[in-house]
Design a protein around this motif. Structure first.
Motif, PDB file in Angstrom:
ATOM      1  N   ASN A  25       1.636  -7.168  -9.336  1.00  0.00           N
ATOM      2  CA  ASN A  25       1.600  -8.628  -9.396  1.00  0.00           C
ATOM      3  C   ASN A  25       0.165  -9.117  -9.232  1.00  0.00           C
ATOM      4  O   ASN A  25      -0.624  -8.491  -8.522  1.00  0.00           O
ATOM      5  N   LEU A  27      -2.979 -10.997  -7.739  1.00  0.00           N
ATOM      6  CA  LEU A  27      -3.304 -11.375  -6.370  1.00  0.00           C
ATOM      7  C   LEU A  27      -3.706 -12.840  -6.316  1.00  0.00           C
ATOM      8  O   LEU A  27      -4.574 -13.268  -7.078  1.00  0.00           O
ATOM      9  N   PRO A  28      -3.101 -13.614  -5.417  1.00  0.00           N
ATOM     10  CA  PRO A  28      -3.521 -15.015  -5.302  1.00  0.00           C
ATOM     11  C   PRO A  28      -4.880 -15.102  -4.614  1.00  0.00           C
ATOM     12  O   PRO A  28      -5.253 -14.231  -3.829  1.00  0.00           O
ATOM     13  N   GLU A  29      -5.617 -16.133  -4.929  1.00  0.00           N
ATOM     14  CA  GLU A  29      -6.925 -16.357  -4.318  1.00  0.00           C
ATOM     15  C   GLU A  29      -6.730 -17.203  -3.060  1.00  0.00           C
ATOM     16  O   GLU A  29      -6.186 -18.300  -3.135  1.00  0.00           O
ATOM     17  N   TRP A  97      -6.828 -16.680   6.868  1.00  0.00           N
ATOM     18  CA  TRP A  97      -6.640 -15.812   5.708  1.00  0.00           C
ATOM     19  C   TRP A  97      -7.608 -14.646   5.862  1.00  0.00           C
ATOM     20  O   TRP A  97      -8.791 -14.856   6.114  1.00  0.00           O
TER      21      TRP A  97
END
Length: 139
Positions: A25, A27-29, A97
């Protein structure tokens, strides 16, 4: 109760390590790296999340529904009103994060240089898909 004709089936954990969770999938930032502090959270934003069962039954010892409605709820409303009126609580939250990778059942949080900051080990389901929280992060 009728007697069970067939014995209950007990299965050993299925072999293999990681579950079948997709590993490709995108990767979101993250919006930022590190921590952020949020202060001044209004009482109305978190009061609905109070665990009333734990409060009424566990802390205040109210056992039956009638007592909870007659004593518990009015007492809680009065306390929440006082907290708001007298500004007794300043709610805040820290969140962040961080880059991380997974290895087996471990989620490894990385520091700025890519070294290990800390490690969390999560349980894995013993049958079925054998899911583990670490499976949802890149290896």
């Amino acid at each position: 109760m009728p007697k069970r004709e067939t014995p209950l089936e007990v299965r050993e954990p299925e072999p293999g390590g990681r579950s079948d969770v997709a590993t490709d999938n995108p990767l979101p930032e993250p919006p930022f790296l590190g921590t952020e502090v949020v202060t001044g959270i209004p009482l109305a934003d978190y009061a609905p999340w109070l665990d009333e069962t734990a409060l009424f039954k566990g802390q205040w010892g109210l056992k039956d529904a009638g007592t909870i409605e007659a004593e518990g709820r009015p007492r809680l409303r009065a306390l929440l009103d006082r907290i708001a009126r007298e500004d007794l609580v300043e709610a805040a939250v820290v969140y962040g994060w961080f880059p991380c990778v997974s290895k087996g059942d471990d989620l490894i949080v990385l520091d700025e240089d890519g070294g290990e900051r800390t490690r969390f080990t999560f349980p894995r389901q013993q049958r079925g898909r054998r899911l583990c929280l670490a499976d949802f992060h890149r290896a």
